[in-house]
Design a protein around this motif. Structure first.
Motif, PDB file in Angstrom:
ATOM      1  N   TYR A  79       0.819  -1.212   0.000  1.00 21.71           N
ATOM      2  CA  TYR A  79       0.000   0.000   0.000  1.00 21.71           C
ATOM      3  C   TYR A  79       0.857   1.268   0.000  1.00 21.71           C
ATOM      4  O   TYR A  79       0.524   2.262  -0.653  1.00 21.71           O
ATOM      5  CB  TYR A  79      -0.921  -0.020   1.231  1.00 21.71           C
ATOM      6  CG  TYR A  79      -1.784   1.210   1.357  1.00 21.71           C
ATOM      7  CD1 TYR A  79      -2.970   1.315   0.640  1.00 21.71           C
ATOM      8  CD2 TYR A  79      -1.414   2.269   2.192  1.00 21.71           C
ATOM      9  CE1 TYR A  79      -3.765   2.438   0.750  1.00 21.71           C
ATOM     10  CE2 TYR A  79      -2.200   3.390   2.307  1.00 21.71           C
ATOM     11  CZ  TYR A  79      -3.372   3.479   1.583  1.00 21.71           C
ATOM     12  OH  TYR A  79      -4.155   4.611   1.685  1.00 21.71           O
ATOM     13  N   HIS A  80       1.969   1.242   0.703  1.00 20.12           N
ATOM     14  CA  HIS A  80       2.794   2.444   0.831  1.00 20.12           C
ATOM     15  C   HIS A  80       3.555   2.774  -0.458  1.00 20.12           C
ATOM     16  O   HIS A  80       4.154   3.845  -0.548  1.00 20.12           O
ATOM     17  CB  HIS A  80       3.780   2.263   1.986  1.00 20.12           C
ATOM     18  CG  HIS A  80       3.108   2.065   3.314  1.00 20.12           C
ATOM     19  ND1 HIS A  80       2.411   3.055   3.962  1.00 20.12           N
ATOM     20  CD2 HIS A  80       3.000   0.954   4.101  1.00 20.12           C
ATOM     21  CE1 HIS A  80       1.919   2.589   5.095  1.00 20.12           C
ATOM     22  NE2 HIS A  80       2.261   1.311   5.205  1.00 20.12           N
ATOM     23  N   ASN A  81       3.510   1.877  -1.433  1.00 15.12           N
ATOM     24  CA  ASN A  81       4.141   2.164  -2.721  1.00 15.12           C
ATOM     25  C   ASN A  81       3.219   2.913  -3.677  1.00 15.12           C
ATOM     26  O   ASN A  81       3.675   3.438  -4.704  1.00 15.12           O
ATOM     27  CB  ASN A  81       4.593   0.875  -3.412  1.00 15.12           C
ATOM     28  CG  ASN A  81       5.976   0.420  -2.995  1.00 15.12           C
ATOM     29  OD1 ASN A  81       6.167  -0.716  -2.599  1.00 15.12           O
ATOM     30  ND2 ASN A  81       6.959   1.314  -3.071  1.00 15.12           N
ATOM     31  N   LEU A  82       1.917   2.975  -3.360  1.00 11.10           N
ATOM     32  CA  LEU A  82       0.947   3.547  -4.296  1.00 11.10           C
ATOM     33  C   LEU A  82       1.275   4.989  -4.661  1.00 11.10           C
ATOM     34  O   LEU A  82       1.140   5.404  -5.817  1.00 11.10           O
ATOM     35  CB  LEU A  82      -0.464   3.455  -3.711  1.00 11.10           C
ATOM     36  CG  LEU A  82      -1.069   2.047  -3.601  1.00 11.10           C
ATOM     37  CD1 LEU A  82      -2.436   2.107  -2.949  1.00 11.10           C
ATOM     38  CD2 LEU A  82      -1.165   1.393  -4.976  1.00 11.10           C
ATOM     39  N   LYS A  83       1.733   5.772  -3.690  1.00  9.80           N
ATOM     40  CA  LYS A  83       1.999   7.193  -3.952  1.00  9.80           C
ATOM     41  C   LYS A  83       3.233   7.405  -4.823  1.00  9.80           C
ATOM     42  O   LYS A  83       3.436   8.504  -5.344  1.00  9.80           O
ATOM     43  CB  LYS A  83       2.158   7.938  -2.626  1.00  9.80           C
ATOM     44  CG  LYS A  83       3.254   7.379  -1.728  1.00  9.80           C
ATOM     45  CD  LYS A  83       3.250   8.053  -0.378  1.00  9.80           C
ATOM     46  CE  LYS A  83       4.286   7.429   0.553  1.00  9.80           C
ATOM     47  NZ  LYS A  83       4.228   8.009   1.914  1.00  9.80           N
TER      48      LYS A  83
END
Length: 362
Positions: A331-335
């Motif tokens: 999830y933290h890679n989405l940005k």
């Protein structure tokens, strides 16, 4: 001075002869063999189609005689196969000993620098897979792969004057090593469809993204203690992931044998492979296949959480290029994603259990 090393039969002499054919049109090459006779090399060269007129062969193990000949011939490239067979007559120890290997290598290096010519030296590996001889040798290009598997990876391990981030992927054929321009396609060929226990991930080999298939198998144990086996993936890391799956996600492997295999003979040590290994094991446990066009990658923490990985855009671009339609990412890679996400469904997950639900069609 380049040291080429790898397991026996991996293709070290083969690629050197192919280099002779490729470079021999314009450069004068001296190929020194300490193991094979000139006739044996000629037979291999004929099989590989090496016909260069600028290639000179020398079967000799006396390093001083070799270097005297180098100064007479003045080649543009010197090839020594292999350093473990070379002998310095001023040293009483036997060829292949640490002292002999060190002194012979130094002699070749000084001659190469004096004459300003590149030298390629073959070095053997011992039974543990390490370079045989002193640590001074390990400024190397390393040939990786299984001699029983057709794929070979040429990897630069250490370089004093440049990057070590690039690899070459080759296929060993009857006519020598052939370059594989798109390793992902080759490694995924023959992949079973709609089968539980298989999952595709993307690893970074230097700056090149490569898709690899990971297979997992969980079966009822026939022993007192369940067996754990891993091929191409770190065994201790596999044990850690099994513990996380059981403690944090509720997937119980305590009474099951667990096996992991990386298809194609690759050895994966990147943390981003964690999620694919976990998905392959859980898929086999539940007997539920991962979606056919789904790619997964991410590092798993001890709490079962998904940690971000590097090179996210390169991995997704490779997935789009090969026609994958769904990508499971931390999830933290989405940005950090900047590629056109309209061509692929990107799903960010926080926990390993969420990942399995997102990766299956159920």
């Amino acid at each position: 001075l380049v040291l080429i090393s790898g397991d026996p039969g991996i293709g070290k002499s083969t690629i050197l002869l192919q280099i002779c054919q490729y470079m021999g049109n314009t450069l004068k090459i001296l190929y020194v063999s300490g193991e094979e006779s000139v006739k044996q090399i000629k037979l291999r060269a004929s099989r590989l189609g090496v016909t260069s007129d600028n290639l000179s062969l020398m079967a000799e193990t006396d390093i001083q005689a070799i270097l005297e000949q180098v100064r007479v011939v003045k080649p543009d490239i010197l090839i020594v196969d292999s350093i473990q067979t070379m002998n310095h007559t001023d040293i009483t120890s036997s060829p292949g000993s640490i002292t002999q290997v060190r002194e012979c290598t130094n002699a070749i290096m000084h001659t190469a620098k004096d004459l300003e010519i590149p030298a390629l030296v073959v070095g053997h590996v011992n039974k543990d897979g390490a370079i045989a001889g002193p640590k001074v040798l390990e400024h190397i290009v390393y040939f990786e792969g299984d001699r029983h598997n057709s794929y070979r990876i040429l990897r630069s391990v250490k370089n004093r004057y440049g990057s070590t981030n690039e690899i070459g992927v080759f296929d060993m054929t009857e006519t020598g090593l052939q370059e594989i321009e798109n390793p992902s396609i080759a490694l995924l060929s023959g992949r079973p469809q709609y089968t539980a226990g298989t999952c595709v991930t993307c690893v970074m080999e230097g700056s090149r993204p490569i898709l690899a298939e990971i297979q997992g198998l969980a079966s009822t144990t026939g022993f007192g203690n369940p067996r754990r086996m891993s091929t191409g993936f770190d065994y201790n890391r596999m044990s850690l992931l099994l513990a996380v799956l059981e403690k944090r996600a509720g997937y119980y492997f305590s009474n099951l044998d667990a096996y992991i295999n990386v298809v194609g003979g690759l050895r994966l040590d990147e943390p981003a492979v964690d999620l694919a290994v976990a998905m392959a094991l859980v898929s086999s446990l539940k007997d539920v296949p991962i979606s056919e066009n789904c790619l997964v990658f991410g590092e798993i923490g001890l709490a079962g959480e998904l940690r971000s990985v590097s090179h996210i855009n390169a991995r997704i671009s490779e997935a789009i290029h090969l026609g994958f339609q769904k990508c499971i990412v931390p999830y933290h890679n989405l940005k950090q994603i900047t590629v056109n996400s309209q061509k692929i469904q990107i799903i960010g997950v926080r926990h390993v259990r969420e990942a399995f639900e997102a990766a299956t069609d159920t």
